[in-house]
Design a protein around this motif. Structure first.
Motif, PDB file in Angstrom:
ATOM      1  N   TYR A 126      -1.918  34.127 -17.985  1.00 21.10           N
ATOM      2  CA  TYR A 126      -1.334  35.467 -18.036  1.00 21.10           C
ATOM      3  C   TYR A 126      -1.051  35.937 -19.466  1.00 21.10           C
ATOM      4  CZ  TYR A 126      -0.856  35.250 -12.979  1.00 21.10           C
ATOM      5  OH  TYR A 126      -1.120  35.168 -11.634  1.00 21.10           O
ATOM      6  N   GLY A 127      -1.544  35.195 -20.442  1.00 22.18           N
ATOM      7  CA  GLY A 127      -1.421  35.622 -21.830  1.00 22.18           C
ATOM      8  C   GLY A 127      -0.026  35.532 -22.400  1.00 22.18           C
ATOM      9  N   ILE A 128       0.756  34.584 -21.905  1.00 20.42           N
ATOM     10  CA  ILE A 128       2.127  34.399 -22.395  1.00 20.42           C
ATOM     11  C   ILE A 128       2.160  33.216 -23.358  1.00 20.42           C
ATOM     12  CG2 ILE A 128       4.518  33.934 -21.757  1.00 20.42           C
ATOM     13  CD1 ILE A 128       3.520  36.638 -20.828  1.00 20.42           C
ATOM     14  N   LYS A 129       2.526  33.475 -24.602  1.00 23.27           N
ATOM     15  CA  LYS A 129       2.619  32.420 -25.605  1.00 23.27           C
ATOM     16  C   LYS A 129       4.091  32.110 -25.850  1.00 23.27           C
ATOM     17  CE  LYS A 129      -1.697  33.780 -27.879  1.00 23.27           C
ATOM     18  NZ  LYS A 129      -2.331  34.225 -29.138  1.00 23.27           N
ATOM     19  N   VAL A 130       4.558  31.039 -25.250  1.00 18.66           N
ATOM     20  CA  VAL A 130       5.962  30.684 -25.349  1.00 18.66           C
ATOM     21  C   VAL A 130       6.110  29.168 -25.251  1.00 18.66           C
ATOM     22  CG1 VAL A 130       6.360  30.885 -22.858  1.00 18.66           C
ATOM     23  CG2 VAL A 130       8.268  31.216 -24.423  1.00 18.66           C
TER      24      VAL A 130
END
Length: 343
Positions: free
Chosen positions: A301-305
Motif C-alpha cells: 500500500y506504499g506505506i514507508k514506516v
C-alpha cells in the motif's frame, strides 16, 4: 468597521479552530462571553481578533460570543496510540482513511449521557431555571412579552426537546478513539486487541493526527474528561467529552465529527497515512513472521514506516539477591566492594 459579510470560509473556520481563545493580533485571551471577530485584513489574510483589534479587519465576516471548548487540546508532540487487530490495520491501509464509530454503537451505554437517571431531576431543574432566565432576559433590542406561565411552558418545551434529541444525537456523532501515553500500554493491548497474536498498535502524535485529517476544523480532537457522575453531570455541549471515572485508565483522546446524513454504524474519513503513522508495533504475543507480514502489507500500500516488536516482549535477566549463597564463605572486602558498587 464595515458591515459583516458572513462569508464564513473553511480558511476562517481553521483560523478560529487553531487559535481558539486567543486574539492573533494582540494575544488577548478571551473570557467566556467575550466577542470574537473573524474576517480578512488589508492583505486578504484571515484574522481572529478581539474587539479592540477589529480595526484590523478590512472585511469583517462573522462575530460570535466566545465559549471555551468542552475538552483540552493535547500538546502537538503528545504521543497517541491506536491498538487493533491485523485485519483492521489492513482495512486502514486499503481505505486510506480512519474509521469513526457512531457513538450509539459503543459498548459503553453511558456514551453521550448527561448523568445518572436518579439525578435527572436535579439536571432538569438547573436547565429549567436557565431557560426561564434566558427567555425573560433576551438580547439587547428585544423584549419578552410572555406571561410567567408562558415562560414556564416554553422552558419545559425546550427541556423536553433536549431530552428527546439526546438519544437521536448519538446517531449523528462519530468518534475515533486514541490512547495518550509516552509508552506502550499492556492494559490497552488486552482491552483493544484482546492480546491477540496478530494485533498491532499504530503510534502517532496529536499534530500528525490533526494534519493527517487535513486540518479539518469540523473534526474536533481533544482529551476526554473523566467525572464522578454521583456528584456531577455533563453539560449540554460536554456529553461526548465526558466519561465515568471507571474509564480513567483509558486516557482517551478522541477525534469527533458530526454527520446528519450518514446512517451507517460508522464512517471512513479520508486520512493521509504517510503523515498519520509514525511507527507500528506488533503484539507482545506476535510470532516472528508477523513483522515481515506487516512490512509486506505496508509495501503493497506504499506505506514507508518503521515496524517494531513490542517493548513488552523484551527478555529480562536475573541475578541472585545479596545475602544469597553466592556470598557465602566469600572475603568480607568483596562483599563491601559490591555494596559500594550498588550505591
Amino acid at each position: 468597521m464595515e458591515k459583516m459579510t458572513n462569508g464564513f470560509t473553511t480558511e476562517l473556520r481553521r483560523m478560529e479552530f487553531e487559535n481558539h481563545g486567543v486574539c492573533v493580533a494582540c494575544g488577548y485571551k478571551f473570557k467566556k462571553g467575550d466577542t470574537a471577530n473573524l474576517g480578512y485584513d488589508n492583505s486578504d489574510a484571515p484574522l481572529y481578533v478581539c474587539d479592540k483589534c477589529t480595526r484590523l479587519l478590512k472585511e469583517p465576516t462573522i462575530k460570535r460570543y466566545y465559549s471555551p471548548r468542552p475538552y483540552d487540546v493535547p500538546t502537538p508532540q503528545c504521543k497517541l496510540w491506536r491498538y487493533m487487530d491485523f485485519t483492521k490495520y489492513v482495512s486502514l491501509l486499503s481505505s486510506r482513511g480512519l474509521y469513526f464509530t457512531r457513538t450509539d454503537c459503543f459498548e459503553d451505554t453511558f456514551e453521550g449521557a448527561k448523568g445518572l437517571r436518579k439525578n435527572k431531576e436535579k439536571w432538569d431543574a438547573h436547565y429549567f431555571d436557565f431557560f426561564c432566565s434566558a427567555i425573560k432576559n433576551p438580547p439587547e433590542g428585544n423584549k419578552c412579552e410572555l406571561s410567567e406561565k408562558e415562560v414556564e411552558q416554553l422552558a419545559n418545551k425546550l427541556l423536553s426537546d433536549l431530552e428527546s434529541g439526546g438519544e437521536a444525537h448519538k446517531k449523528r456523532v462519530f468518534v475515533s478513539c486514541w490512547h495518550e501515553s509516552e509508552h506502550e500500554s499492556e492494559a490497552m493491548w488486552r482491552l483493544y486487541s484482546s492480546f491477540l497474536a496478530n494485533a498491532v498498535a499504530v503510534r502517532t502524535t496529536y499534530k500528525s493526527l490533526y494534519s493527517a485529517l487535513g486540518r479539518d476544523p469540523s473534526i474536533s480532537i481533544g482529551r476526554v474528561r473523566y467525572i464522578d457522575l454521583k456528584k456531577e453531570y455533563a453539560g449540554v455541549n460536554d456529553a461526548f467529552w465526558r466519561k465515568r471515572k471507571s474509564f480513567e485508565h483509558e486516557r482517551e483522546v478522541r477525534a469527533l465529527i458530526m454527520d446528519f446524513e450518514c446512517k451507517d454504524m460508522g464512517k471512513v474519513v479520508p486520512c493521509n497515512l504517510d503523515v498519520l503513522i509514525e511507527e507500528v508495533f506488533v503484539s507482545p504475543k506476535a510470532p516472528d513472521w508477523l513483522i515481515g507480514l506487516v512490512n509486506d502489507v505496508n509495501e503493497k500500500y506504499g506505506i514507508k514506516v518503521k515496524v517494531s516488536t513490542s517493548e513488552l516482549s523484551e527478555v529480562p535477566f536475573f541475578k541472585e539477591l545479596l545475602g544469597a549463597k553466592i556470598f557465602r564463605d566469600r572475603p568480607l572486602f568483596l562483599i563491601e566492594e559490591f555494596l559500594l558498587l550498588e550505591q
